[in-house]
Write a protein that holds these residues in place. Structure first.
Motif, PDB file in Angstrom:
ATOM      1  N   PHE A   4      -6.282  -9.447  14.427  1.00  0.00           N
ATOM      2  CA  PHE A   4      -5.214  -9.194  13.824  1.00  0.00           C
ATOM      3  C   PHE A   4      -4.927  -9.967  12.486  1.00  0.00           C
ATOM      4  CE2 PHE A   4      -0.880  -7.735  13.392  1.00  0.00           C
ATOM      5  CZ  PHE A   4      -0.106  -8.343  13.338  1.00  0.00           C
ATOM      6  N   LEU A   5      -4.899 -11.536  12.547  1.00  0.00           N
ATOM      7  CA  LEU A   5      -4.496 -12.057  11.493  1.00  0.00           C
ATOM      8  C   LEU A   5      -5.594 -11.857  10.316  1.00  0.00           C
ATOM      9  CD1 LEU A   5      -3.498 -15.477  13.034  1.00  0.00           C
ATOM     10  CD2 LEU A   5      -2.178 -13.950  11.619  1.00  0.00           C
ATOM     11  N   PHE A   6      -7.112 -11.867  10.666  1.00  0.00           N
ATOM     12  CA  PHE A   6      -7.986 -11.623   9.757  1.00  0.00           C
ATOM     13  C   PHE A   6      -7.849 -10.323   9.235  1.00  0.00           C
ATOM     14  CE2 PHE A   6     -10.435 -15.121   8.770  1.00  0.00           C
ATOM     15  CZ  PHE A   6     -10.075 -16.081  10.002  1.00  0.00           C
ATOM     16  N   MET A   7      -7.748  -9.148   9.767  1.00  0.00           N
ATOM     17  CA  MET A   7      -7.469  -8.017   9.157  1.00  0.00           C
ATOM     18  C   MET A   7      -6.291  -7.925   8.133  1.00  0.00           C
ATOM     19  SD  MET A   7      -9.578  -5.874  10.370  1.00  0.00           S
ATOM     20  CE  MET A   7      -8.992  -4.290   9.766  1.00  0.00           C
ATOM     21  N   LEU A   8      -5.263  -8.558   8.665  1.00  0.00           N
ATOM     22  CA  LEU A   8      -3.978  -8.663   7.772  1.00  0.00           C
ATOM     23  C   LEU A   8      -4.273  -9.317   6.320  1.00  0.00           C
ATOM     24  CD1 LEU A   8      -1.244  -7.665   7.946  1.00  0.00           C
ATOM     25  CD2 LEU A   8      -0.495  -9.489   9.115  1.00  0.00           C
TER      26      LEU A   8
END
Lengths: 144, 574, 382
Positions: C295-299
């Motif tokens: 989630f964080l990396f995609m964001l």
């Protein structure tokens, strides 16, 4: 002041006296009317001790020993047990009420039981009122 | 009688006595009694300064009677008798009034308690007037010891005594040594092998020439007194007729162990009816055989362990059997390591993880994913067979306390942690050696805190689970403690016998012989020539049965004479 | 009526992150310290117990895990290291998987490789689709205006179509959540006006997360609120103001200022979160499930690519801007279509919904009373 019964208790060293001590270490409260005299075994209790206690002013006498079968000296409490009905008969003939003299078995681990017995007996003797043995004997002495 | 000089000491016992009983008042009342030359009130009479006070007063004031009103004589009679002795006074010229255990600790009414304390002290003062100096006797101390029971406690005691060089007779009822530990596979919490523990013990035992191991044997009678017992042992050796042997011993260590609770008494566990409900001991057998499986031969997927079977339950035994909680965790660990895909549910009331390493063991058991389910005291889970569509053999229904739900636990194998019980022959053993057992059948120690291995009968010691449920470290500790006490006595060489016994005044004795049969210790012999009875001082235990019974009043119970008791009665009623 | 326990659930849920739940021995310290536990002090202890005992139906019917914001106080207090905070997080992941009727969520949580593969496939499909469109109808060198590679009008239609699909998916899962927790509960009578009356709680909690502010440290609330508002701003700009956002070279500052602020907010908060999780600097960042990282990396990738394509466009290198735009879209589309209905981002719907339903439960159900008065306890005992 209202009458406070005086009860003399004869307790055998091994079971009942230890049981009374246990009531103490457990801080189990009971009425302060009983005065305890230690003997080694309930078999040592001569019936004349009971008579003497009543004559000296006791309102009640409590005799405690080990449970039958558990006497430290093997059979002492059986001897005490046998003497007791004879004593009771004698006291009855003197007009001394049944509730005034009691025999009970208390083991070394029965602190609560000892306290309960003392509490119960104190109430019974209180209900009977002061024993007239002592006062009768005194009056008798004065007459002579 | 010489002029009496009585010293009365009222102990405050810190605040134990003083906060209810007016110690000063008791002191004043005592000081007013005839023949009382000094009355003192002091904080702790049993302390060194307290005792020295008595010693000094005896020496400086020439006291010849001492009364201490304090705790129970069972606590400190010896202490104060010694103080008297140090002061140069015969220790029997001393009396105690119990104004603590039987007064300040049990009465809340300060006035009534103080009045009672004054009366008890008065009684003691009256009594002590009639005390006489008595001397103790000495007897030999036999260095042999009798150990009853060949379990871990008995074997440890025997080894400890024998390694000090003294003969030991180890009497075991069964045909093998090891007791209940021989039925166990491993021990909690470190999972040591029980077999290794035992083998080590038994090997040393057999190698030691000072230990006579008597298997298939029982104690039939024990007579005598400390240092001078005579034990009759009967051995039933198979085809031969039973053999009796009489051995002289100085002390006895009772280490007769326990028996496990019969799980079939709790009907809703289905023990005995459902084939896969087993006891902890039966599971130990499974572990020793190396295979954990249900009766049908398959390894179980769901295992449930139920704690407190027969323990902590008003209907059976109210006490905790102490070892089962950690043993149950031991099982959880063993099952998970043998069958990693299984699910273990531990159904307990409280988790008693009291010893070294135990709390960590409990944590470790949760890390291996044991499911802990709590039920209530005095309740019992119900085990029944599962239905044909269930994926388990049995279902356990119980009110679970941590979730508040009534749940069904799946189980293919149920292990019941059966508690410890006194052996059915415990009462008989107690009577044979003259010790007491409590209402649960466990032998009673002399003092639960300060004297856990001695009993009220000198020379008889108790060790291990016969005294109360306990684990192996505690059993071994008690066995060694008992051995230590005995070694100390043996080291002294001689035994001091109390100077308190019955005495027959031959002039008064009528020769009726009523006392001869009365004595439980056969301590009264009859001199046929003189036609008088005579008490053997060393054998007499001073119970006083003969004293009360003698129709001629010829028997005097030393230190418990009629005169002393009448005086005490008068005093307490004054 | 006895309920069958399921010892297998704990093993199954290890994949969702709850590895230490069996260590809990129910001392209740966590519930004592939890700011959101009510008088009965049941939270988080009760969900821990339900999980230990494998009472799946009860967990599914429970709103409790969503009422937690993972301040982590419970985990700090726990004497056994049972990680109640992380366990509640795992329960949220598990519930997300349960609410989803497609089964995709369960697949993603149990296998991060499947999630990455799905993202990759979606990214490739998106890129291919947009490249096809761009080459068919536009010029790679033109960013906006006539002949644009990816005209805002087309992207706008695509965005709305995707949004509708997402809302349908997430909405259906949310409806399932309502059914499991409230609709199927026979004790709660359906009262239409109650639902209407309490409807305000949805936007209230969505926009303010005010319960989060009650936690002992207000910093996590502030950061999360900033992140969320930045994202919402960006979403509103894209859905309603795409044309002025894309159009250039004249800058409509009223739109762009918000865009820059939102981008900055996203960057700062996401980088802070990643940094925190790497360093395990705070209690709620000590445990990171693969879904958290994804989630964080995609964001962060989406934000960076978004900023990049804008900067390149402003710098005049429109071809590079278009390429960056394709990359940005190839990242945004999988992120939205996969994360929102099936993974971590679903909490944007489930948590406010849980707050709303909790209000309804509070009114419609008799609340369990805590026996905290000694007099009452005595009455019960006798």
């Amino acid at each position: 002041m209202s009458y406070e019964p005086k009860i003399v208790g004869f307790l055998c060293n091994w079971c009942s006296y230890t049981g009374a001590d246990l009531a103490g270490t457990s801080r189990i409260q009971y009425p302060a009317n009983v005065r305890i005299i230690r003997v080694m075994c309930s078999a040592r209790i001569d019936p004349t001790f009971v008579m003497d206690a009543l004559a000296q002013g006791a309102d009640g006498v409590l005799i405690c020993g080990c449970h039958p079968g558990d006497c430290h000296y093997s059979e002492g409490n059986y001897k005490a047990m046998r003497r007791f009905p004879l004593l009771k008969n004698l006291l009855k003939s003197y007009g001394i009420e049944d509730d005034r003299v009691r025999q009970a078995w208390v083991s070394a681990s029965e602190g609560q039981r000892f306290a309960d017995i003392v509490g119960d007996m104190t109430e019974r003797v209180r209900a009977l009122g002061p024993s007239r043995v002592h006062s009768t004997l005194l009056a008798d002495q004065r007459e002579r | 009688m010489d002029e009496l000089k009585i010293g009365v000491y009222v102990c405050n016992c810190g605040t134990n006595i003083a906060h209810i009983v007016n110690a000063e008042g008791v002191k004043e009342a005592a000081a007013a009694l005839p023949d009382v030359v000094i009355a003192r009130s002091y904080r702790y009479m049993c302390s060194n300064p307290g005792q020295e006070m008595i010693v000094k007063d005896i020496q400086e004031l020439g006291l010849n009677r001492v009364v201490v009103a304090a705790c129970s004589p069972r606590m400190h009679e010896r202490t104060f008798r010694n103080a008297c002795k140090t002061g140069g006074l015969n220790p029997y010229l001393f009396e105690m009034a119990n104004i603590r255990e039987q007064c300040s600790w049990v009465h809340a009414d300060k006035l009534a308690a103080t009045e009672k304390a004054k009366a008890l002290t008065h009684g003691a003062v009256n009594r002590v007037r009639h005390h006489e100096p008595l001397d103790s006797l000495t007897a030999e101390m036999c260095p042999s010891t009798l150990v009853l029971g060949g379990g871990i406690a008995g074997m440890t005691a025997a080894l400890e005594l024998a390694m000090a060089g003294h003969p030991v007779y180890l009497v075991e009822k069964a045909d093998h040594l090891g007791g209940n530990l021989a039925r166990v596979d491993s021990t909690a919490p470190y999972l040591d092998s029980a077999r290794d523990l035992l083998t080590e013990r038994i090997t040393h035992l057999r190698e030691n020439p000072d230990i006579s191991i008597m298997l298939n044997s029982q104690l039939k009678s024990l007579s005598g007194f400390i240092g001078n017992f005579s034990a009759t042992i009967e051995t039933n050796g198979g085809p031969n007729p039973p053999e009796r042997k009489v051995i002289p011993v100085g002390n006895v260590v009772v280490a007769t162990g326990y028996k496990e609770f019969d799980a079939s008494r709790i009907t809703h566990y289905g023990y005995g009816k459902l084939p896969d409900v087993i006891t902890s001991f039966e599971f130990e057998q499974m572990m020793r055989a190396g295979r954990i499986q249900t009766k049908s031969g398959k390894p179980p997927q769901y295992v449930a362990i139920i704690h407190c079977v027969g323990s902590r339950n008003q209907e059976f035994h109210g006490y905790c059997s102490r070892v089962c909680c950690m043993t149950a965790l031991k099982y959880a660990n063993e099952i998970k390591s043998a069958l990693p895909d299984s699910y273990v549910s531990d159904v307990y009331i409280d988790m008693h993880a009291f010893g070294k390493g135990c709390e960590d063991f409990y944590k470790k058991s949760s890390e291996i994913k044991t499911l802990f389910l709590m039920y209530g005291k005095n309740e019992s889970p119900v085990i029944r067979k599962a239905g044909p569509n269930d994926d388990c053999g049995m279902l356990i229904e119980v009110d679970e306390k941590l979730s508040g739900e009534r749940i069904e636990i799946p189980a293919d194998l149920v292990i019941l942690m059966v508690g410890m019980e006194a052996r059915p022959d415990a009462g008989e053993v107690a009577r044979l050696v003259n010790i007491s057992a409590d209402k649960d059948g466990w032998f009673i120690e002399s003092h639960p805190k300060l004297d856990p291995v001695a009993t009220t009968t000198d020379g008889i010691y108790i060790a291990g689970t016969c005294a109360a449920p306990k684990d192996i470290p505690d059993s071994v500790a008690q066995a060694r403690a008992a051995a230590g006490r005995i070694l100390a006595k043996i080291a002294k060489g001689k035994i001091e016998i109390d100077g308190v016994f019955a005495e027959i005044n031959e002039d008064r004795c009528s020769g009726c012989r009523m006392c001869n049969e009365l004595c439980p210790y056969s301590a009264i012999e009859f001199y046929a020539d003189k036609k008088r009875s005579h008490v053997i001082p060393a054998a007499c235990k001073a119970c006083g049965a003969c004293v009360a019974a003698c129709p001629s009043g010829a028997i005097k119970g030393r230190h418990f004479t009629d005169q002393q008791i009448y005086a005490q009665i008068e005093g307490v009623l004054a | 009526m006895a309920i069958r326990i399921n010892p297998k659930l704990v093993t199954a849920i290890a994949k969702y992150g709850a590895e230490d739940v069996q260590k809990c021995y129910h001392c209740g310290n966590c519930s004592a310290v939890c700011l959101h536990a009510d008088e009965t002090f049941n939270f988080p202890r009760k969900p821990m117990r339900l999980l230990q005992m494998g009472l799946e139906k009860r967990i599914e019917a429970s709103l409790d895990p969503w009422l937690c914001y993972y301040c982590g106080q419970c985990s700090t207090q726990c004497p056994r290291g049972a990680e109640p905070g992380e366990t509640m997080m795992s329960l949220r992941r598990w519930l997300t998987a349960r609410y989803d009727f497609t089964g995709i969520s369960r697949l993603f949580y149990q296998s991060w490789k499947a999630e990455l593969a799905a993202i990759l496939i979606m990214a490739v499909l998106t890129a291919a689709g947009f490249l096809l469109y761009g080459f068919s109808y536009g010029d790679l060198r033109v960013y906006d205006g006539p002949g644009a590679f990816l005209p805002s009008s087309a992207v706008h239609i695509f965005d709305w179509a995707m949004a509708i699909v997402l809302v349908l998916l997430l909405g259906s899962n949310a409806a399932r959540m309502w059914w499991l927790t409230t609709g199927s509960n026979k004790k709660i009578k359906f009262d239409f006006w109650l639902y209407v009356k309490k409807l305000y709680t949805l936007p209230l909690h969505f926009f303010t997360q005010k319960r989060y502010a009650d936690c002992e440290s207000r910093q996590p609330w502030k950061l999360h609120l900033w992140l969320m508002l930045s994202y919402v701003t960006m979403l509103v700009l894209i859905m309603f103001f795409l044309e002025p956002m894309q159009a250039g070279p004249d800058i409509r500052w009223s739109v762009h200022a918000l865009g820059y602020a939102a981008a900055l907010g996203l960057l700062v908060t996401v980088v802070y979160a990643i940094h925190g999780r790497v360093k395990k600097s705070e209690v709620h960042m000590k445990h990171s499930h693969e879904s958290d990282w994804i989630f964080l990396f995609m964001l962060v990738l989406v934000t960076v690519s978004g900023v990049l394509q804008h900067v390149l466009h402003r710098a005049g290198t429109d071809m590079a801007a278009n390429i960056a735009y394709v990359v940005h879209l190839a990242l945004v589309v999988p992120m939205l279509t996969l994360e929102v209905p099936f993974s971590k981002w679903s909490h944007l719907a489930y948590r406010p919904l849980a707050m709303y339903l909790a209000e309804i439960h509070r009114v419609a159900l008799p609340q369990p009373k805590a026996l905290t008065e000694p007099a009452e306890l005595m009455k019960m005992a006798s």
